[in-house]
Design a protein around this motif. Structure first.
Motif, PDB file in Angstrom:
ATOM      1  N   ILE A 476      26.334 -10.407  12.972  1.00  0.00           N
ATOM      2  CA  ILE A 476      25.284 -11.050  12.167  1.00  0.00           C
ATOM      3  C   ILE A 476      24.705 -12.249  12.921  1.00  0.00           C
ATOM      4  N   GLU A 477      25.584 -13.093  13.434  1.00  0.00           N
ATOM      5  CA  GLU A 477      25.136 -14.295  14.162  1.00  0.00           C
ATOM      6  C   GLU A 477      24.334 -13.915  15.397  1.00  0.00           C
ATOM      7  N   LEU A 521       6.945  -8.658   4.285  1.00  0.00           N
ATOM      8  CA  LEU A 521       7.653  -7.955   5.355  1.00  0.00           C
ATOM      9  C   LEU A 521       9.157  -8.018   5.141  1.00  0.00           C
ATOM     10  N   ASP A 522       9.865  -7.123   5.819  1.00  0.00           N
ATOM     11  CA  ASP A 522      11.319  -7.201   5.838  1.00  0.00           C
ATOM     12  C   ASP A 522      11.841  -6.704   7.182  1.00  0.00           C
ATOM     13  N   TYR A 523      13.137  -6.705   7.339  1.00  0.00           N
ATOM     14  CA  TYR A 523      13.774  -6.376   8.620  1.00  0.00           C
ATOM     15  C   TYR A 523      13.393  -4.978   9.099  1.00  0.00           C
ATOM     16  N   GLU A 524      13.421  -3.996   8.199  1.00  0.00           N
ATOM     17  CA  GLU A 524      13.132  -2.620   8.592  1.00  0.00           C
ATOM     18  C   GLU A 524      11.652  -2.397   8.889  1.00  0.00           C
ATOM     19  N   MET A 525      10.796  -3.087   8.161  1.00  0.00           N
ATOM     20  CA  MET A 525       9.356  -2.870   8.322  1.00  0.00           C
ATOM     21  C   MET A 525       8.848  -3.253   9.705  1.00  0.00           C
ATOM     22  N   ILE A 526       9.494  -4.225  10.359  1.00  0.00           N
ATOM     23  CA  ILE A 526       8.988  -4.698  11.656  1.00  0.00           C
ATOM     24  C   ILE A 526       9.694  -4.037  12.841  1.00  0.00           C
ATOM     25  N   LYS A 527      10.426  -2.957  12.587  1.00  0.00           N
ATOM     26  CA  LYS A 527      11.223  -2.354  13.666  1.00  0.00           C
ATOM     27  C   LYS A 527      10.351  -1.886  14.842  1.00  0.00           C
ATOM     28  N   ASP A 528       9.120  -1.446  14.571  1.00  0.00           N
ATOM     29  CA  ASP A 528       8.258  -0.988  15.670  1.00  0.00           C
ATOM     30  C   ASP A 528       7.749  -2.145  16.525  1.00  0.00           C
ATOM     31  N   LYS A 541      22.518  -5.308   8.757  1.00  0.00           N
ATOM     32  CA  LYS A 541      21.081  -5.508   8.559  1.00  0.00           C
ATOM     33  C   LYS A 541      20.800  -6.185   7.219  1.00  0.00           C
ATOM     34  N   MET A 542      21.559  -5.808   6.199  1.00  0.00           N
ATOM     35  CA  MET A 542      21.388  -6.397   4.862  1.00  0.00           C
ATOM     36  C   MET A 542      21.714  -7.894   4.889  1.00  0.00           C
ATOM     37  N   GLN A 543      22.799  -8.257   5.548  1.00  0.00           N
ATOM     38  CA  GLN A 543      23.180  -9.662   5.646  1.00  0.00           C
ATOM     39  C   GLN A 543      22.124 -10.460   6.393  1.00  0.00           C
ATOM     40  N   VAL A 544      21.658  -9.902   7.510  1.00  0.00           N
ATOM     41  CA  VAL A 544      20.658 -10.594   8.328  1.00  0.00           C
ATOM     42  C   VAL A 544      19.398 -10.851   7.513  1.00  0.00           C
ATOM     43  N   GLN A 545      18.917  -9.815   6.830  1.00  0.00           N
ATOM     44  CA  GLN A 545      17.694  -9.975   6.053  1.00  0.00           C
ATOM     45  C   GLN A 545      17.863 -11.004   4.941  1.00  0.00           C
ATOM     46  N   THR A 546      18.986 -10.943   4.226  1.00  0.00           N
ATOM     47  CA  THR A 546      19.217 -11.878   3.120  1.00  0.00           C
ATOM     48  C   THR A 546      19.266 -13.312   3.618  1.00  0.00           C
ATOM     49  N   MET A 547      19.978 -13.528   4.726  1.00  0.00           N
ATOM     50  CA  MET A 547      20.120 -14.891   5.253  1.00  0.00           C
ATOM     51  C   MET A 547      18.787 -15.444   5.733  1.00  0.00           C
ATOM     52  N   ILE A 548      17.910 -14.562   6.260  1.00  0.00           N
ATOM     53  CA  ILE A 548      16.590 -15.014   6.710  1.00  0.00           C
ATOM     54  C   ILE A 548      15.674 -15.266   5.520  1.00  0.00           C
ATOM     55  N   LYS A 549      15.601 -14.303   4.625  1.00  0.00           N
ATOM     56  CA  LYS A 549      14.679 -14.389   3.487  1.00  0.00           C
ATOM     57  C   LYS A 549      14.985 -15.585   2.579  1.00  0.00           C
ATOM     58  N   TYR A 550      16.265 -15.861   2.396  1.00  0.00           N
ATOM     59  CA  TYR A 550      16.663 -16.889   1.423  1.00  0.00           C
ATOM     60  C   TYR A 550      17.214 -18.138   2.103  1.00  0.00           C
ATOM     61  N   GLU A 551      16.832 -18.357   3.355  1.00  0.00           N
ATOM     62  CA  GLU A 551      17.382 -19.467   4.140  1.00  0.00           C
ATOM     63  C   GLU A 551      17.255 -20.809   3.418  1.00  0.00           C
TER      64      GLU A 551
END
Length: 628
Positions: A476-477, A521-528, A541-551
């Motif tokens: 995650i880090e 946007l979210d983590y999966e949407m920007i994969k390209d 991926k879920m942890q990464v997105q949550t930590m970014i979105k709700y920082e």
């Protein structure tokens, strides 16, 4: 004539329900010789009511039990027959896993775990008396007049204490499922100066699956993507859902039948005095409390793969059997239903949990612990949560180590226990996400990151579990750092891709980390747009997105938690509250009665004001300077 058994035990656990199983496993896995005594071997890890584990708030508890090294999540992953993640349309703080269990299989698999644990002896016996000397546990006495010497005792009797089955005018002494109840232990507790009270719960009828008309019901399928309950099973294929559930409704006829027969319910006839659960009311309670409603939801749930019994969720009752038959047949799709087991209520003895420490040890009787429904809680998950904490702390006491306490900022388990011991409860307590102040930080998906290291440090969580958690944390880090250092510039192809995603074009360079922060946007949407991305498991991926979105929210909550911890770390020991000038009379009375262990606990006692807390803080600071 009494006989001392030959075996010497460190811990005796009374009861082998969900609290007893986790308590016994925790003490045994910490190296202590443990006896688990149960009235019936058939009742080990039994589910006398709903055939599921988890749900809103409760799923968090199961994940936390697992993160600590408990067994409930592992066992349900072995024995589930349908799995659903609830509240996915809402934020990650309230996502909760709920799974249907094969009840018989759940019991069988948990019993195997107990039988195969080298430090556990699973024994069928009824406990008659708790033995103490100088307010310290010495053992227990069974109805067979056998004395089990022990250094600690954990009482996990569930709904078996002096319990009474309620079916209309037919009320009789019995435990759940017509198993024997615990007849004598209540008197022993009273003799120890522990007052008891009566609570009530109930369960609906079980009906034959072939007598149901499913065409009148909405099908409730499980998730296609199965998410395991246990962190040890993350990334593994644990199978798929094997059964469907169904949704139907009561009718105006149902309401009419109940209203005409309400006087025959033991609760409304005044036959029993036990207080029932607010958040899981009987159908009679629903009709009385929500009389403006002409229909109520009913969920039809399978009890297992090798049985035809179906559970009628939402229609528990204490009405007479002949009335039940009319009532159930008035529900849509149940017009020709055949009842296999009638609905019943059950009334039982329990304690006031404010007599307990945060470790779940009695405040005056050393090494006597209580866990589960005897503490006034409801539910398998709430019971198991208390069981693992009581089991750990019985071991900590015997081994001479520091107590293991989870606070409100550590875990849902901490909220559950703190609510019980500081506020008490006048009805069966149920865990809900709304009870938790820090729920964005205490998510079900990060329970391992919060708790596994704590458990590993006391010797409960295995090295394998700890290393898996550390690896997850590192991944995650590393991914967050990579996203922060991955920069996009306002090139034409980049802006076109963003436009296609419904997002604003770039005017200056931006990191992928900041891009994910955009609401659309979210983590999966920007994969390209992420050319250096490596494959990662779903939970990372879920942890990464949550930590970014709700920082920002998480950071604010972290500051609140730090302020909370300052009060939790201020211990209240040997204070004569009558001698403190400035405390109001009510505060003196409440503090003397509840004997809080910390200033934080004191602040949550009804009747203790912020001004009273300031008096305590001034007193502690004065004492610190005097001694320092």
């Amino acid at each position: 004539m009494t006989n001392f058994i030959d075996e010497k035990y460190d811990v005796v656990v009374i009861g082998a329900g969900h609290a007893g199983c986790e308590a016994g496993l925790a003490s045994a896995r910490l190296g202590l010789k443990t006896a688990i005594l149960t009235i019936s071997m058939d009742s080990v890890a039994d589910m006398p009511c709903n055939p599921n584990i988890g749900g809103t708030g409760k799923g968090h508890l199961v994940r936390e039990i697992d993160a600590l090294g408990g067994e409930m999540a592992i066992n349900i992953d072995k024995t589930f027959i349908q799995s659903r993640m609830l509240n996915t349309s809402k934020g990650p703080a309230v996502h909760s896993l709920r799974v249907q269990a094969d009840k018989k299989m759940y019991h069988t698999e948990m019993k195997k775990v107990l039988e195969n644990e080298k430090n556990i002896d699973l024994i069928q016996a009824e406990v008659k008396e708790i033995l103490t000397e100088n307010n310290e546990i010495t053992g227990i006495l069974t109805t067979s007049n056998e004395i089990f010497p022990a250094k600690a005792v954990i009482i996990c009797t569930g709904t078996y204490l002096k319990s009474m089955i309620l079916i209309g005018e037919n009320c009789y002494e019995s435990g759940p499922n017509n198993w024997k109840c615990s007849t004598y232990l209540s008197d022993s507790l009273r003799n120890l100066g522990i007052p008891l009270r009566r609570f009530k719960t109930g369960t609906p009828a079980r009906v034959h699956r072939d007598s149901i008309d499913y065409s009148k019901m909405d099908i409730q399928k499980g998730d296609d993507n199965i998410i395991p309950f246990s962190f040890m099973n993350e990334g593994k294929d644990i199978g798929n859902h094997k059964e469907d559930c169904f949704l139907t409704y009561t009718t105006l006829e149902t309401k009419k039948i109940i209203e005409q027969n309400l006087h025959r319910s033991p609760m409304y006839a005044g036959i029993v005095k036990g207080v029932g659960p607010r958040y899981c009311p009987s159908i009679e309670d629903k009709i009385v409390r929500f009389n403006e409603k002409d229909e109520h939801q009913v969920f039809i749930e399978p009890e297992g793969l090798d049985t035809s019994e179906m559970y009628i969720q939402g229609v528990s009752s204490t009405l007479p059997l002949e009335v039940q038959k009319q009532m159930y047949k008035s529900i849509l799709g149940l017009e020709n239903v055949k009842i296999m087991r009638p609905a019943y209520g059950i009334e039982y003895d329990c304690i006031d949990p404010t007599i307990l420490r945060a470790t779940l040890e009695h405040k005056d009787i050393k090494n006597l612990f209580f866990a589960g429904q005897i503490n006034g809680s409801s539910g398998y998950e709430e019971a198991a949560s208390q069981g693992i904490i009581a089991g750990i702390n019985s071991a900590m006491n015997i081994l001479g180590k520091e107590p293991f306490v989870l606070t409100r900022s550590d875990a849902y388990i901490g909220v559950l226990i703190d609510d019980l011991i500081t506020k008490g409860t006048d009805e069966p307590y149920r865990m809900m996400t709304s009870r938790t102040e820090y729920r964005l930080s205490l998510r079900q998906d990060n329970a391992d990151l919060r708790l596994t290291e704590m458990s590993y440090n006391i010797g409960l969580a295995t090295k394998e579990r700890y290393e898996k958690c550390l690896n997850k944390k590192t991944l995650i880090e590393n991914e967050i750092n990579r996203l922060k250092s991955s920069i996009l510039t306002p090139k034409e192809n980049t802006n076109k891709a963003l436009e296609n995603l419904g997002s604003m074009k770039l005017k200056t360079a931006v990191s992928l980390y900041d891009l994910i922060k955009r609401p659309e946007l979210d983590y999966e949407m920007i994969k390209d747009l992420d050319t250096t991305r490596e494959p990662l498991d779903r939970e990372i991926k879920m942890q990464v997105q949550t930590m970014i979105k709700y920082e920002g929210y998480i950071e604010k909550q972290s500051q609140q938690i730090e302020a909370f911890k300052k009060l939790e770390n201020k211990k209240l020991e040997n204070i004569d509250y009558n001698s403190l000038s400035g405390l109001r009379i009510e505060a003196v009375q409440k503090l003397a009665k509840f004997r809080p262990e910390t200033v934080g606990q004191a602040s949550r006692i009804s009747g203790v004001s912020p001004a009273d807390i300031n008096v305590l803080l001034i007193h502690l600071e004065t004492q610190r300077r005097k001694n320092g």
